[in-house]
Design an enzyme around this catalytic site. Structure first.
Site, PDB file in Angstrom:
ATOM      1  N   GLU A 456      -9.105  41.538  53.694  1.00  0.00           N
ATOM      2  CA  GLU A 456     -10.439  41.815  54.231  1.00  0.00           C
ATOM      3  C   GLU A 456     -11.127  40.562  54.783  1.00  0.00           C
ATOM      4  OE1 GLU A 456     -11.832  45.792  51.926  1.00  0.00           O
ATOM      5  OE2 GLU A 456     -11.876  43.967  50.727  1.00  0.00           O
ATOM      6  N   GLU A 532      -3.882  49.639  50.007  1.00  0.00           N
ATOM      7  CA  GLU A 532      -4.729  50.199  48.948  1.00  0.00           C
ATOM      8  C   GLU A 532      -4.916  51.682  49.238  1.00  0.00           C
ATOM      9  OE1 GLU A 532      -8.458  48.113  48.481  1.00  0.00           O
ATOM     10  OE2 GLU A 532      -7.487  46.152  48.720  1.00  0.00           O
TER      11      GLU A 532
END
Length: 1036
Positions: A456, A532
């Protein structure tokens, strides 16, 4: 002698160019054994773990100059490794997901920057300080940055909290007492690159070692395995780099062993490897050791070779290193991630380094326990989110078999835009260092099959540079990176997070396509592995089976990594000394994201949540299929071994035939299944009853295999061979009927039969009491229930300051859903020969605008055997929002803790999370029926129930099966209380009977994720049940 003030005046922690002073280059792990060490000192390594002196300062300007030379009078003992926030009143842990816990102004951090001053005295003798050796100190994890002094002399500086910092302190040490002092800064510019979703804590949190190394030694020792196309011939290549004296007359010998037997030995002198057109590097050497028909490494069969590498001059060994070698080939071929030519299916989970007591420090026992639990629950892969782990973890994964994604310690989630830093060339050296040092340390581990550029951080030019460096340095492994849309040029694998199976999530930039669609996009031929997915926050993981149905069907959907392994709840105590697990905000920390830290498959104490069992079932390595003849009789069962490499010859297939929940036949078969093969089992059984008939199949581990213990349930499946229709009939003859006594008063209606009384409140319309033998059996009225104590997935918050108005809880709140007003519009009764019937109708109105939300009609039938039959019809009057449940709730009087039910179990299960649950007759206590989520919520549901017996209450399904909860806590209390330890057992037991219950969702926890088929969207719902209360043993 340089003062502390002079050192700190440079502000290294805010200088983008400076990441260290005097830190040694990182390398693969070394033992530094040699012949001289064996004679003179047993271990060339001293652990500096344990008690250290500690002083805490609110900011750098408060540091006492005297501390550099001696401990301050106010110093206290602190334990290393751990975090200082967990050891005394020094500071508070801060939990935040995205938002930085300080003002964002990179590379600068607040002036009020807390500092922890550590020191430890070490006693050394002359043998330790012998000639031809150096003494290094290694800090394996310190956050976020630190300065080092030894005996008052400044040594160096380091950032990057998740990789070792090694310093040569030979010149500063002396025989006798030595003082090692470390000044740890809470924040540095590196903190901008460590914005991971976790508790923000500080200190020395990994092992600290003092090591004695030869001056002439290996600087690095890289081991690479190569396989031919058919996997018949392998080469183990050893590349060594020298540090110290001239390489003249120095050689390296490598010898390969398997199970103690020498296979090949080679010796080469330095400078034998041609680097480029200018020739060789005199400080490097390369050796190749051939292996015929190698025993390959995989997570299923983690074969390891031993290699002994020695540095010598013909007369003396300067250094001997013994390493483990796993021979395997990782590649992306024809759009598939393969290991040893087999396409992998990643049964993965994300894992933070976290312990509820010691914070970032995880000891070896916990590591082994985690690996055992992962393997026993059918996991084969771990993404090291979001930073390199302690070295021992990799060694254990090599030994016991897990695939790893090794991830660089880079996350800039909280800056806007997310690539603000990662697209800035000023920060390229800092980022590149975090990637290169990770690869340099971890290169030799066969368990690492993928490198990751971080998490991220958007997508910037710096990512392209890091990608190319790894590709050139280690072409043997693919690279993944999610940032910038999960499919940029900086990733070999499409690696999205929380993409859904069939639903596109369209955004202005970086849309997440449905995974089935993604692999079919034009010009896209990479494998897709979710970095994820399945966010396991609280009562979650609904719809998990859908992912696995897709993974099994589409080859390029190669699995994913669940978020995440264990709840990040910190064990602490309140003012009354009561222990509890804390989450964001509990320490007065700000900013915080509350319970978003509690998103593991395990509770903080590492006991399993029900979601873990769902994951285990969906990921299991075996498949079962029945074969029927033309008449419909079951003749055979096929058992398939889905392991890619493992022969299953140490497990037993057990199948049982059950009729009416009773075992009528059991058979055991010893399995001998090669990988990717199946066995056909003949079935010979007969049952002429009209009862429910099930077949339960299990595969059980016979003896311990690595960490998988004997008796472990490896896989299972239930087949429903006959499904008996739900039928309930009265058991007494009409000749025995007795008259009812009916008292119809102004405000109430009472029906008496023998020793039982049913009381209805005519003003409210509710069944208000049920008396048996003079004892009240219900403590509250039996009332409609449409809400539930909100799940984390209902609340839908990943950032407290960014609440989604579309979240279920927000929509329910906006319409007054959880506090509906009741209005009785009909109450009638009639007495028939066989029974008394009471009919009611209620309207449920929004307290906000008095709009009718539901109409509920009920018919109660009380017969001469004392059964109360309840028929319920509910009509929804608004399209949105849909209710959480359609059912009834009552507080019942109970004197026992024992519960028996026939339905899906034994674990908690919900309509969209019950693949792992099987039908059966289950006995449980109230405690066993309750799931203690740290943040209290709706829990403990059991679905597809035919009957329930608790105390003297027996509830049977009439027309269709129902769901229930039994709990000492009401939904109201579960909704109001913020922590598990604050719950107070209530009088009696709360019974919730649901005809229908919406799913729990779990694709993520910040947007509505319950699939449409598990929403209660119909206009009309009907359900029914029978309720009796019999003294003594009730017949069910």
């Amino acid at each position: 002698m340089t003062s502390i003030k002079q050192i700190l005046a440079r502000h290294d922690w805010e200088n983008p160019v400076v990441t260290n002073w005097n830190r040694l280059p990182l390398h693969t792990s070394m033992s530094y054994a040699n012949e001289r060490n064996k004679r003179e000192i047993k271990q060339p390594r001293k652990s500096l773990n344990g008690p250290w002196q500690f002083s805490y300062f609110e900011n750098l300007s408060d540091i006492d100059e005297e501390w550099r030379k001696k401990d301050l009078p106010t110093s206290k003992i602190i334990h290393v490794p751990s975090n200082w926030q967990l050891q005394g009143d020094y500071d508070v842990p801060v939990y935040t997901n995205v938002t930085y816990p300080f003002p964002v102004n990179p590379p600068y951090v607040p002036t009020e920057n807390p500092v922890g001053a550590y020191s430890k005295k070490v006693f050394l003798d002359n043998k330790w300080l012998a000639d031809n050796t150096e003494s290094h100190v290694v800090f394996n994890g310190v956050g976020s940055a630190f300065y080092l002094w030894v005996n008052g002399e400044w040594v160096g500086y380091s950032e990057d909290s998740r990789l070792p910092a090694e310093f040569d302190i030979t010149e500063e040490l002396r025989a006798g007492e030595n003082r090692i002092a470390v000044l740890v800064l809470k924040w540095s510019k590196g903190s901008y690159f460590e914005d991971q979703d976790m508790w923000r804590m500080s200190g020395i949190f990994r092992d600290v070692d003092l090591i004695r190394v030869p001056k002439t030694r290996f600087q690095d020792l890289a081991i690479e395995t190569k396989l031919d196309e058919d996997l018949d011939d392998a080469t183990v290549e050893v590349r060594a780099q020298l540090v110290g004296n001239s390489a003249d007359n120095l050689s390296v010998t490598a010898e390969l062993f398997y199970h103690g037997m020498s296979l090949f030995k080679a010796t080469e002198q330095f400078g034998n490897r041609v680097i480029d057109e200018r020739g060789t590097n005199d400080g490097q050497v390369s050796l190749e050791l051939p292996v015929k028909n190698p025993a390959l490494w995989s997570a299923e069969v983690p074969n390891l070779y031993d290699i002994k590498v020695s540095l010598h001059d013909g007369e003396e060994n300067y250094q001997i290193e013994n390493k483990k070698v796993g021979i395997r080939k990782v590649q992306i071929k024809d759009g598939l991630l393969t290991l040893n030519n087999q396409p992998l299916l990643i049964r993965g989970v994300n894992k933070h380094e976290f312990n509820s007591k010691t914070g970032y420090y995880v000891d070896e026992k916990t590591m082994i326990d985690d690996i055992r639990m992962m393997k026993e629950h059918n996991f084969n892969a771990v993404r090291l989110s979001h930073y390199p782990n302690a070295s021992r973890w990799y060694e254990l994964c090599d030994q016991y078999g897990l695939y790893l994604v090794d991830e660089a310690n880079i996350e800039t989630h909280g800056v806007k835009p997310m690539n603000y830093l990662t697209n800035d060339p000023k920060y390229l050296p800092l980022m590149m260092e975090r990637v290169t040092r990770m690869v340099q340390r971890d290169y030799n581990h066969p368990s690492i099959i993928i490198w990751s550029l971080g998490n991220e951080s958007g997508y910037g030019h710096n990512h392209d540079a890091m990608y190319q460096w790894i590709k050139n340095t280690d072409p043997s492994r693919p690279i993944q990176y999610e940032g910038g849309g999960a499919d940029t040029p900086a990733t070999d694998i499409i690696a999205p997070m929380y993409a859904r199976v069939d639903q596109d999530q369209v955004e202005e930039v970086n849309s997440k396509w449905a995974i089935k669609k993604w692999i079919g996009l034009s010009k896209e031929n990479r494998p897709l592995i979710l970095c994820e997915y399945a966010h396991s926050m609280g009562n979650s993981l609904g719809g998990f089976n859908k992912y696995w149905e897709a993974f099994e069907k589409y080859p390029r959907l190669q699995g994913g990594f669940i978020w995440d392994w264990v709840d990040q709840g910190l064990l602490t105590k309140n003012n009354e000394g009561q222990s509890y697990y804390a989450y964001g905000g509990d320490f007065g920390d700000y900013p915080n994201d509350r319970q978003f830290s509690l998103d593991g498959l395990l509770f903080p104490d590492r006991t399993p949540k029900p979601a873990l069992l769902e994951a285990k079932y969906c990921q299991q390595y075996f498949a079962f299929q029945l074969e029927k003849d033309p008449t419909g009789k079951v003749n055979y069962m096929t058992v398939s071994n889905k392991h890619l490499f493992k022969t299953v010859n140490d497990a037993t297939l057990i199948y049982q035939i059950l009729s009416n929940d009773q075992v009528i036949e059991t058979k055991k078969i010893k399995l001998n299944l090669a990988p990717q093969t199946e066995e056909r089992v003949s079935l010979n059984f007969s049952d002429n009853s009209n009862e429910d008939v099930y077949m339960n199949c299990q595969i059980v581990q016979d003896s311990t295999d690595g960490l998988i213990r004997s008796g472990t349930l490896l896989a299972y499946k239930q087949f429903i061979l006959r499904n008996k229709p739900i039928m309930i009939s009265d058991v007494r003859s009409s000749d025995d009927y007795e008259d009812f006594l009916i008292n119809d008063a102004t405000d109430s209606l009472s029906i008496s039969l023998d020793d039982a009384i049913w009381q209805f409140n005519k003003r409210t319309g509710w069944l208000s009491n049920w008396i048996k033998n003079g004892q009240e059996k219900v403590l509250t009225p039996l009332k409609d229930q449409f809400s539930r104590a909100a799940l984390d997935n209902d609340i839908g918050v990943s950032e407290v300051t960014n609440i989604d108005p579309n979240a279920w809880f927000e929509r329910w709140q906006a319409t007054g859903f959880n506090h509906l007003n009741e209005k009785l519009v009909q109450f009638n009764w009639t007495a028939l020969k066989d029974e008394v019937r009471i009919t009611t109708q209620h309207q449920f109105l929004s307290p906000i605008d008095q709009h009718i939300m539901f109409i509920s009609s009920k018919e109660y039938r009380i017969n001469h055997v004392g059964d109360l039959k309840v028929y319920v019809d509910v009509w929804r009057q608004v399209a949105d929002p849909q209710p959480a449940r359609i059912g009834l709730s009552v507080q019942i009087n109970a004197t026992t803790d024992a519960v028996t039910y026939s339905g899906l179990g034994p674990m908690e299960n919900y309509p969209d999370r019950r693949s792992a649950a099987i039908r059966g007759k289950w006995d449980a206590s109230l405690k066993e029926l309750y799931t203690p989520y740290v943040f209290p919520s709706e829990n403990g549901l059991r679905t597809e129930v035919a009957y329930l017996k608790f105390d003297h209450h027996v509830i049977r399904a009439l027309e269709q099966r129902f769901s229930f909860n039994l709990s000492q806590f009401s939904q109201a209390q579960l909704s109001a209380v913020t922590h598990q330890h604050l719950l107070k057992p209530e009088e009696g037991v709360w019974l919730n009977i649901d005809g229908y219950h919406m799913g729990v969702g779990g694709d993520d926890s910040w947007s509505p994720s319950v699939s449409p088929e598990f929403l209660l969207s119909n206009d009309h719902y009907h359900y029914s049940f029978s309720w009796s209360n019999a003294e003594g043993e009730a017949n069910v």
